[in-house]
Each structure stands twice: as C-alpha cells, then as structure tokens.
Design a protein around this motif. Structure first.
Motif, PDB file in Angstrom:
ATOM      1  N   ALA A  24      67.566  75.223  42.512  1.00 38.42           N
ATOM      2  CA  ALA A  24      68.805  74.449  42.392  1.00 38.42           C
ATOM      3  C   ALA A  24      69.354  74.508  40.959  1.00 38.42           C
ATOM      4  O   ALA A  24      70.571  74.595  40.767  1.00 38.42           O
ATOM      5  N   PHE A  28      72.942  75.860  39.960  1.00 36.03           N
ATOM      6  CA  PHE A  28      73.820  75.014  39.145  1.00 36.03           C
ATOM      7  C   PHE A  28      74.330  75.782  37.927  1.00 36.03           C
ATOM      8  O   PHE A  28      75.526  75.764  37.628  1.00 36.03           O
ATOM      9  N   ASN A  76      78.491  71.768  42.565  1.00 41.59           N
ATOM     10  CA  ASN A  76      77.622  71.406  41.442  1.00 41.59           C
ATOM     11  C   ASN A  76      77.274  69.923  41.454  1.00 41.59           C
ATOM     12  O   ASN A  76      76.162  69.544  41.083  1.00 41.59           O
ATOM     13  N   LEU A  79      74.530  69.602  43.814  1.00 45.76           N
ATOM     14  CA  LEU A  79      73.297  70.141  43.227  1.00 45.76           C
ATOM     15  C   LEU A  79      72.685  69.181  42.213  1.00 45.76           C
ATOM     16  O   LEU A  79      71.467  69.073  42.118  1.00 45.76           O
ATOM     17  N   PHE A 126      69.149  70.202  50.871  1.00 40.17           N
ATOM     18  CA  PHE A 126      69.256  71.508  50.220  1.00 40.17           C
ATOM     19  C   PHE A 126      69.783  72.556  51.199  1.00 40.17           C
ATOM     20  O   PHE A 126      70.651  73.361  50.847  1.00 40.17           O
TER      21      PHE A 126
END
Length: 144
Positions: A24, A28, A76, A79, A126
């Motif tokens: 992640a 990001f 983002n 995330l 996720f």
C-alpha cells in the motif's frame, strides 16, 4: 487450539499485515508522484489561461488534469486509511503475541478471533481499493 498455535498464527498475521502495508505504501507513493506530475502540468495550463490564452483545448486539458488529480487523491485517501489501520492492527497483533504468556486462554482465544476478524476486514478493504483502481484503469484506457 493451543496457545503456541495461536501465537504463531498471530505473528504470521502481523507479518502479513506488514507486507500489505508495504504494498500500500508503494501504491501510495506511485499515485502521489502521478499527482505531483499532473499538478505541475496543471500549473502550466493555468498560467497560460491566466495570460489570456482562452483556447478551448487548454481549458479542456485543465479540466481533465483537475479530474485526474481528484480521482488519484481519492485513491490515496483510501490508501492512507488502509496504511494507518494496517499499521495499528499489525502493532496490536505483535503486542498481543508477546503478552500471551500472561493471559488466560479464554482471553487469548477472544483476542485471536478479534484480530483475525479485523484482518479479514482490512484485506477486504484492500481488495476493494485494488478493484476500484483496476476499474478506473479499464474505464480510462478504453478506446471508444
């Protein structure tokens, strides 16, 4: 279930969560670099428009850049939530695995089930983020 088995599984969960957090963080960083790149392009377009160039193509490029930045910012933001929650759960499961010796078996089992359930939720979140990313990719790269 024995305490040793729960301890081993909880440590594995903590390690797996750290791996997901690393993935992640990479996503990001990648999306953030795309945002910064598009933001620079947007600043150039905005300057040209402010200087009096009212070309409809420039205005369309500016609007497209704004939509692109907004879309990546949404990904983002999701995330960031994922990274923070994964870090917290990873720390909790690591800490919990270190405290097994001093807890009664019923508390160990309850803690294990709670950590396992929250881990499943985080993995589902996720998968949802990756699904949205791929869905956006397919939509954006489709040739009409």
């Amino acid at each position: 279930m024995k305490v040793e088995d729960i301890n081993l599984i909880t440590t594995d969960i903590s390690n797996f969560l750290l791996i997901l957090m690393g993935i992640a963080l990479s996503l990001f960083t990648l999306l953030y670099s795309f945002i910064l790149s598009k933001k620079d392009q947007l600043l150039e377009l905005s300057l040209l428009i402010k200087l009096g160039n009212k070309d409809p193509l420039l205005i369309q490029k500016q609007n497209n850049a704004l939509r692109y930045i907004e879309k990546l910012k949404i990904f983002n933001d999701k995330l960031v939530v994922f990274i923070v929650s994964t870090f917290i759960l990873s720390f909790i499961s690591w800490f919990f695995s270190k405290c097994f010796e001093s807890l009664e078996l019923k508390y160990v089992v309850v803690g294990f089930y709670v950590i396992s359930f929250v881990t499943i939720l985080i993995i589902a979140y996720f998968i949802y983020i990756v699904y949205l990313l791929f869905k956006s990719y397919i939509k954006d790269t489709r040739i009409k």
